[in-house]
Enzyme design. Structure first.
Site, PDB file in Angstrom:
ATOM      1  CG  PHE A 148      -0.200   0.287   2.530  1.00 25.27           C
ATOM      2  CD1 PHE A 148       0.055   1.581   2.963  1.00 25.27           C
ATOM      3  CD2 PHE A 148       0.231  -0.759   3.329  1.00 25.27           C
ATOM      4  CE1 PHE A 148       0.733   1.823   4.155  1.00 25.27           C
ATOM      5  CE2 PHE A 148       0.905  -0.531   4.516  1.00 25.27           C
ATOM      6  CZ  PHE A 148       1.160   0.773   4.935  1.00 25.27           C
ATOM      7  CE  LYS A 172      -2.798  -8.732  -3.750  1.00 23.53           C
ATOM      8  NZ  LYS A 172      -3.252  -7.765  -2.656  1.00 23.53           N
ATOM      9  CD  GLU A 175      -6.112  -5.750   0.373  1.00 20.86           C
ATOM     10  OE1 GLU A 175      -6.095  -6.305   1.494  1.00 20.86           O
ATOM     11  OE2 GLU A 175      -5.196  -5.888  -0.463  1.00 20.86           O
ATOM     12  NE  ARG A 176      -3.918  -2.355   4.452  1.00 24.37           N
ATOM     13  CZ  ARG A 176      -2.938  -2.526   5.333  1.00 24.37           C
ATOM     14  NH1 ARG A 176      -1.971  -1.631   5.430  1.00 24.37           N
ATOM     15  NH2 ARG A 176      -2.925  -3.591   6.118  1.00 24.37           N
ATOM     16  CB  SER A 225       5.228  -7.544   6.435  1.00 22.05           C
ATOM     17  OG  SER A 225       4.428  -8.673   6.137  1.00 22.05           O
ATOM     18  CB  CYS A 280      10.612  -0.777   3.036  1.00 16.00           C
ATOM     19  SG  CYS A 280      11.212  -0.414   1.383  1.00 16.00           S
ATOM     20  CD  GLU A 382       9.163  -2.612   8.356  1.00 24.46           C
ATOM     21  OE1 GLU A 382       9.611  -1.936   7.418  1.00 24.46           O
ATOM     22  OE2 GLU A 382       8.657  -3.741   8.211  1.00 24.46           O
TER      23      GLU A 382
END
Length: 498
Positions: A148, A172, A175-176, A225, A280, A382
């Site tokens: 996202f 893919k 979806e957020r 993640s 990240c 994190e």
């Protein structure tokens, strides 16, 4: 309320009928819905990609590159529109969103060099009348699963290069915040990409597992993640797929006693609090070599953190917007609670921050901890939020040992005027991307992006030269044309060029 659809074979489709809410993080309100793919929808995208592959792989690289040139122009023309969509669904500031798009465009520029990066290697006369060369051929149908926090840039790390290498790609995205990703994919079709070469399927774990398990999908790229990266790598490789899975990070900035402190503070502010820390490559730990530099850092940075301009990201001139979801905000708040409970010194507390007129938004203020130790969860984990931790050490060697002992090895940097210290740091630090007086050492498009240790699963980094190698397979060809009327006896020893 509109629903963001899938894009398959050049057409918008809603698929299974399952949907998920899309939120405006600045208000906390539902702004729309996004279609969620089931296995049948994913298979539909795979089938059209498989059908499109033979013609696309035989399209000359120069013609593939021409599509990318037109795509770059369309991205530049639509930058403001894309940035607004990113800001509205993700929360990052409009200026930050525009910077993300520009970095994505750099990867499209690199992909536009397809005829050059796909050139094979040729050797003449490796033996009597024998020539040898290598060819880089596409894998077939490949897929990417993206996060996202960079809905434009990270997909652009993947599919432009995969496509110019001759593959067909299924994306893919998260979806957020799906709207900008869909728009960008449609711009690529507008640039002349044949239908079926790129499809976008939104979804959750069902869609991810469908891509992992489909035998037609030959390679998977992932950014997200570490637990999910490890899952995708394990499940994909055991099915014979090529996988690059980029995971989490805990990025340290080392401040030496001789650092240019004013510039270091400015760099830390942007690296720790830009995009609300949802990067990240965000710096989340400042490792100060000596109490003197640590005390000076605290004195200078605390007023700047308190002065951060925070609001709805779609407004210009801000430093930070909201976090992406209420769950993300609450998770970060929980880490701040844990840091206080563990005994860290909370110098600036971002909890309970509210923006007038946006009281239901997912906001946090900038947060700063001092006297953090390496067993605290605010150090080990994190956090992915606007939290900076100060750790005090006695030497550069101690700072480097701290970084090398951490499970993540994504990015790091050192602030110093000492060339010897910088060289030692660059040589000995066990991290994939290193900056010297550069807080976010994200490689340019013609290098490659990737960490070490549990920040990357797989052997090849993202985009750049490693990206070309990831999305192609090498074929070595050895060819001989004997002279006419010549005849040689059979050779039973292993052939050599002697």
């Amino acid at each position: 309320m509109s629903t963001v659809p899938h894009l398959i074979n050049g057409e918008r489709i809603t698929g299974s009928g399952r949907t998920s809410d899309v939120f405006n993080p600045a208000t906390g309100e539902v702004s729309g819905k996004v279609a969620l793919a089931d296995r049948a929808t994913v298979q539909q995208a795979i089938d059209v990609a498989k059908a499109a592959f033979p013609a696309w792989r035989n399209t000359p690289p120069a013609k593939r590159a021409q599509v990318m040139f037109r795509f770059k122009q369309l991205l530049e023309q639509n930058e403001a529109r894309i940035a607004e969509l990113i800001s509205r669904e993700h929360g990052k500031t409009i200026e930050d969103a525009a910077g993300e798009i520009k970095r994505g465009i750099e990867n499209v520029e690199y992909a536009s060099a397809a005829p050059e990066v796909l050139k094979g290697e040729y050797s003449r006369n490796v033996g009597p009348n024998i020539d040898a060369w290598s060819d880089f051929q596409p894998l077939g149908v490949v897929a990417g699963i993206t996060p996202f926090n960079f809905p434009a840039m990270v997909p652009l790390w993947m599919y432009p290069l995969a496509i110019v290498c001759g593959n067909c790609f299924i994306l893919k995205p998260s979806e957020r915040d799906p709207s900008s990703t869909l728009l960008i994919a449609e711009l690529l079709l507008e640039a002349g990409l044949p239908k079926g070469v790129l499809s976008v399927v939104h979804g959750d774990k069902e869609a991810v597992d469908a891509l992992i398990e489909a035998p037609e999908v030959k390679a998977l790229s992932f950014v997200g993640s570490t637990p999910i990266a490890e899952y995708i790598y394990s499940e994909g490789t055991k099915r014979g797929k090529r996988v690059q899975a980029l995971g989490g990070a805990k990025n340290h900035a080392v401040l030496m006693p001789d650092a240019d402190l004013d510039n270091a503070v400015s760099a830390l502010m942007g690296a720790a609090y830009g995009s609300c820390g949802e990067r990240c490559m965000a710096i989340s730990v400042a490792v100060c070599v000596g109490d003197q530099i640590a005390d000076a850092l605290v004195e200078k940075i605390v007023p700047q953190i308190k002065a951060l301009k925070i609001g709805a990201g779609t407004n210009s001139g801000l430093d930070m917007g909201p976090l992406v979801t209420a769950a993300a905000r609450d998770k970060v708040s929980g880490y701040i609670d844990a840091g206080v409970a563990a005994g860290a010194k909370l110098l600036v507390d971002g909890r309970g921050f509210s923006v007038p007129g946006h009281e239901n938004g997912y906001f946090l203020g900038g947060t700063l901890f001092d006297r953090v130790s390496n067993e605290m969860s605010i150090y080990t984990d994190e956090i992915f939020g606007p939290v900076l931790c100060i750790v005090r050490v006695g030497s550069l060697e101690e700072a480097m040992q701290l970084i090398n002992d951490h499970e993540y090895g994504n990015g790091t940097c050192i602030f110093t005027r000492d060339g010897e210290a910088a060289r030692l740091f660059c040589d000995e630090i066990e991290v994939g991307m290193v900056g010297v007086n550069v807080p976010l050492p994200v490689p340019v498009s013609y290098h490659s992006f990737g960490g070490w240790k549990r920040s990357l699963f797989g052997d090849l980094h993202a985009y750049g030269p490693d990206g070309v190698r990831f999305y192609t397979k090498r074929k070595a060809i050895t060819q001989r044309w004997p002279a006419r009327k010549s005849h040689e006896a059979a050779q039973f020893a292993f052939p050599s060029n002697g």
